[in-house]
Design an enzyme around this catalytic site. Sequence first.
Site, PDB file in Angstrom:
ATOM      1  N   LYS A  76      -7.207  39.329  22.104  1.00 24.36           N
ATOM      2  CA  LYS A  76      -6.341  38.774  21.059  1.00 24.36           C
ATOM      3  C   LYS A  76      -6.146  37.298  21.329  1.00 24.36           C
ATOM      4  O   LYS A  76      -5.844  36.913  22.467  1.00 24.36           O
ATOM      5  CB  LYS A  76      -4.971  39.492  21.128  1.00 24.36           C
ATOM      6  CG  LYS A  76      -4.004  39.079  20.063  1.00 24.36           C
ATOM      7  CD  LYS A  76      -4.100  39.978  18.856  1.00 24.36           C
ATOM      8  CE  LYS A  76      -3.448  39.392  17.620  1.00 24.36           C
ATOM      9  NZ  LYS A  76      -4.221  38.350  16.933  1.00 24.36           N
ATOM     10  N   LYS A 100      -0.190  36.567  28.728  1.00 17.05           N
ATOM     11  CA  LYS A 100       0.943  36.778  27.827  1.00 17.05           C
ATOM     12  C   LYS A 100       0.954  38.205  27.269  1.00 17.05           C
ATOM     13  O   LYS A 100       1.989  38.866  27.239  1.00 17.05           O
ATOM     14  CB  LYS A 100       0.870  35.763  26.683  1.00 17.05           C
ATOM     15  CG  LYS A 100       2.191  35.359  26.136  1.00 17.05           C
ATOM     16  CD  LYS A 100       2.039  34.319  25.053  1.00 17.05           C
ATOM     17  CE  LYS A 100       2.543  32.972  25.497  1.00 17.05           C
ATOM     18  NZ  LYS A 100       2.654  32.002  24.394  1.00 17.05           N
ATOM     19  N   LYS A 112      -9.632  33.336  22.932  1.00 11.78           N
ATOM     20  CA  LYS A 112      -9.340  32.120  22.171  1.00 11.78           C
ATOM     21  C   LYS A 112     -10.636  31.666  21.531  1.00 11.78           C
ATOM     22  O   LYS A 112     -11.728  31.912  22.058  1.00 11.78           O
ATOM     23  CB  LYS A 112      -8.825  31.012  23.113  1.00 11.78           C
ATOM     24  CG  LYS A 112      -8.007  29.960  22.418  1.00 11.78           C
ATOM     25  CD  LYS A 112      -6.658  30.510  22.051  1.00 11.78           C
ATOM     26  CE  LYS A 112      -5.622  29.501  21.739  1.00 11.78           C
ATOM     27  NZ  LYS A 112      -4.287  30.084  21.676  1.00 11.78           N
ATOM     28  N   THR A 196       8.573  33.649  16.723  1.00 12.09           N
ATOM     29  CA  THR A 196       8.626  32.987  18.034  1.00 12.09           C
ATOM     30  C   THR A 196      10.073  32.621  18.371  1.00 12.09           C
ATOM     31  O   THR A 196      10.553  32.889  19.488  1.00 12.09           O
ATOM     32  CB  THR A 196       7.718  31.739  18.048  1.00 12.09           C
ATOM     33  OG1 THR A 196       6.397  32.160  17.740  1.00 12.09           O
ATOM     34  CG2 THR A 196       7.722  31.055  19.396  1.00 12.09           C
ATOM     35  N   ASN A 227       9.109  24.316  13.466  1.00 13.95           N
ATOM     36  CA  ASN A 227       9.175  25.761  13.203  1.00 13.95           C
ATOM     37  C   ASN A 227      10.077  26.456  14.235  1.00 13.95           C
ATOM     38  O   ASN A 227      11.008  27.174  13.877  1.00 13.95           O
ATOM     39  CB  ASN A 227       7.750  26.338  13.206  1.00 13.95           C
ATOM     40  CG  ASN A 227       7.760  27.844  13.076  1.00 13.95           C
ATOM     41  OD1 ASN A 227       8.114  28.552  14.021  1.00 13.95           O
ATOM     42  ND2 ASN A 227       7.406  28.357  11.924  1.00 13.95           N
ATOM     43  N   SER A 355       2.391  39.544  15.989  1.00 10.35           N
ATOM     44  CA  SER A 355       0.963  39.678  15.643  1.00 10.35           C
ATOM     45  C   SER A 355       0.482  41.103  15.944  1.00 10.35           C
ATOM     46  O   SER A 355      -0.275  41.695  15.176  1.00 10.35           O
ATOM     47  CB  SER A 355       0.114  38.725  16.480  1.00 10.35           C
ATOM     48  OG  SER A 355      -0.086  37.530  15.795  1.00 10.35           O
TER      49      SER A 355
HETATM   50  P1  NAD Z   1       6.239  21.859  15.078  1.00  9.10           P
HETATM   51  O1  NAD Z   1       5.117  20.903  14.982  1.00  9.10           O
HETATM   52  O2  NAD Z   1       6.673  22.641  13.876  1.00  9.10           O
HETATM   53  O3  NAD Z   1       7.562  21.070  15.610  1.00  9.10           O
HETATM   54  C1  NAD Z   1       7.537  20.242  16.737  1.00  9.10           C
HETATM   55  C2  NAD Z   1       8.854  19.430  16.743  1.00  9.10           C
HETATM   56  O4  NAD Z   1       8.902  18.681  17.945  1.00  9.10           O
HETATM   57  C3  NAD Z   1       8.996  18.446  15.590  1.00  9.10           C
HETATM   58  O5  NAD Z   1      10.318  18.474  15.126  1.00  9.10           O
HETATM   59  C4  NAD Z   1       8.711  17.093  16.260  1.00  9.10           C
HETATM   60  O6  NAD Z   1       9.330  16.008  15.609  1.00  9.10           O
HETATM   61  C5  NAD Z   1       9.318  17.345  17.610  1.00  9.10           C
HETATM   62  N1  NAD Z   1       8.885  16.427  18.656  1.00  9.10           N
HETATM   63  C6  NAD Z   1       7.638  15.968  18.925  1.00  9.10           C
HETATM   64  N2  NAD Z   1       7.679  15.122  19.961  1.00  9.10           N
HETATM   65  C7  NAD Z   1       8.967  15.060  20.372  1.00  9.10           C
HETATM   66  C8  NAD Z   1       9.654  14.374  21.411  1.00  9.10           C
HETATM   67  N3  NAD Z   1       9.008  13.570  22.251  1.00  9.10           N
HETATM   68  N4  NAD Z   1      10.992  14.572  21.526  1.00  9.10           N
HETATM   69  C9  NAD Z   1      11.660  15.370  20.691  1.00  9.10           C
HETATM   70  N5  NAD Z   1      11.068  16.056  19.690  1.00  9.10           N
HETATM   71  C10 NAD Z   1       9.751  15.885  19.541  1.00  9.10           C
HETATM   72  O7  NAD Z   1       5.873  22.835  16.274  1.00  9.10           O
HETATM   73  P2  NAD Z   1       6.468  24.293  16.579  1.00  9.10           P
HETATM   74  O8  NAD Z   1       5.653  25.315  15.907  1.00  9.10           O
HETATM   75  O9  NAD Z   1       7.936  24.277  16.374  1.00  9.10           O
HETATM   76  O10 NAD Z   1       6.135  24.414  18.136  1.00  9.10           O
HETATM   77  C11 NAD Z   1       6.947  23.781  19.120  1.00  9.10           C
HETATM   78  C12 NAD Z   1       6.436  24.132  20.493  1.00  9.10           C
HETATM   79  O11 NAD Z   1       6.441  25.546  20.675  1.00  9.10           O
HETATM   80  C13 NAD Z   1       4.996  23.702  20.814  1.00  9.10           C
HETATM   81  O12 NAD Z   1       4.921  23.367  22.182  1.00  9.10           O
HETATM   82  C14 NAD Z   1       4.192  24.939  20.538  1.00  9.10           C
HETATM   83  O13 NAD Z   1       2.979  24.938  21.277  1.00  9.10           O
HETATM   84  C15 NAD Z   1       5.140  25.999  21.053  1.00  9.10           C
HETATM   85  N6  NAD Z   1       4.895  27.317  20.489  1.00  9.10           N
HETATM   86  C16 NAD Z   1       5.018  27.528  19.164  1.00  9.10           C
HETATM   87  C17 NAD Z   1       4.783  28.783  18.644  1.00  9.10           C
HETATM   88  C18 NAD Z   1       4.946  29.058  17.169  1.00  9.10           C
HETATM   89  O14 NAD Z   1       4.889  30.227  16.779  1.00  9.10           O
HETATM   90  N7  NAD Z   1       5.155  28.071  16.331  1.00  9.10           N
HETATM   91  C19 NAD Z   1       4.402  29.842  19.503  1.00  9.10           C
HETATM   92  C20 NAD Z   1       4.294  29.613  20.873  1.00  9.10           C
HETATM   93  C21 NAD Z   1       4.546  28.331  21.347  1.00  9.10           C
END
Ligand code: NAD
Length: 421
Positions: A76, A100, A112, A196, A227, A355
């Site tokens: 996956k 994970k 991946k 998440t 998100n 998922s």
């Molecule tokens: P996203 O792109 O929707 O949001 C990222 C946010 O971080 C934005 O608000 C951006 O402005 C902010 N940001 C960027 N640089 C910054 C900084 N230096 N200081 C403060 N804020 C900053 O991304 P997301 O989906 O919310 O994911 C966030 C994190 O979670 C990532 O590391 C991603 O890999 C991890 N993640 C997300 C998911 C998911 O389902 N979306 C799952 C596992 C891990």
Amino acid sequence: MEPNGETKEDKHICLNCRSYLEILKDIAELSQAEMDLLKKPKRVFMFNVPLKMDSGETKLLNGYRVQYNDALGPCKGGIRFHQEVNLEEVKMLAFLMALKCALLSLPFGGAKGGLEIDPTHLSKNELERISRNFIRATHNFIGPDWDIPAPDVNTNEQIMAWMVDEYSNIKGKFVPSVITGKPVELGGSAGRQTATAMGGAFILKRLIEKLKLKPHNLKVAIQGFGNVGMNLAKILHNWGYKITAISNQNGALTNPKGLDIEELIKNNQTNNQPLKLENIELVHNRELLASECDILIPAAISHQITKENAADIKAKIILEMANAPVTTQAEKILQEKGITIIPDILANAGGVVVSYFEWLQNSSNDYWTEEKVFRKLEEKMDKAFDAVQKLAEEKNQDFRTASHILAVQRIISAEKLRGNL
Ligand code: NAD
């Protein structure tokens, strides 16, 4: 899904992953044969994917799919489209997926996929052609009982919809369970968009209960308002926590008395614009990390808590929603300060759990309500948290080490039962 297209992130994750394997060797008493098995992916596919541009020109792109380990079940893992995709990185991200899935007791191995392209300049038609061609190149080695892709950097539910359609055309029947992260109309799961954040919230709830703390007495600072950060702020606010600081890439808003989260969400519908809230001044990002709070939630990008700023952190708990937000050097400083870190591999696993639920719903043709999805998600997250906490206590280790030991032990045990070790 990891929608922020920064592969710098992934180098950090990969480095952490590799160094943890070395640390685990002694703590988990892994033999050389077990280490060898964990260090090597089971199968690696490399292929060319042709893309006919709207101009009539054809480009040949490098594609990869790594099935790192399938001892616990079908592989996956997401498919990313990015100009910096390369085989080494895809291998390590596939390994991380294997860990994970094992940690969350999902009946999945890890995989991946990647395509070396910057999709941001493609037309919609070009994007559809390349998504369909990716499936033409891979349909013989993916499948619901074999390897199930999902969205990742620069791929989304529309791309998953084209991919599932292409796979179904080739097989001559509708096969929704070959891919997760689909739109709800094509078999996607209720609750997937917030999965998440919800998963992280459940982990925090469990920890707080065990510590006999109450949400309304706790101040929370969240770095990132995308998100994950935005949804988590909403959930925790509704559960009674006081959200005292929020930031995005443009700066931070702080208020020790608590921020008006509903107003903040209303004012900030467009991600990455400077955050706005009446009577609150936008301050530098670093002030969020050092702000007076009980729980700090990095939910933005990797390597934000470093040896330079770790000493300033006042929180007692760090919930890692971003991947690899704490550097190895910073972690030592935080441990000396007695700060509890809930590692990324556990805290942000809610997405992959839902998922799995999507795959289950597709396989049984029985579709769940959001309420049922979240109830089942809480069960999975609680079970994983409890197992990690138990092992951490038994082995006198931190939560990160315990999470990795548990994941590795489950993979090794399945490999032994299969006769591969
Ligand atoms: P996203 O792109 O929707 O949001 C990222 C946010 O971080 C934005 O608000 C951006 O402005 C902010 N940001 C960027 N640089 C910054 C900084 N230096 N200081 C403060 N804020 C900053 O991304 P997301 O989906 O919310 O994911 C966030 C994190 O979670 C990532 O590391 C991603 O890999 C991890 N993640 C997300 C998911 C998911 O389902 N979306 C799952 C596992 C891990």
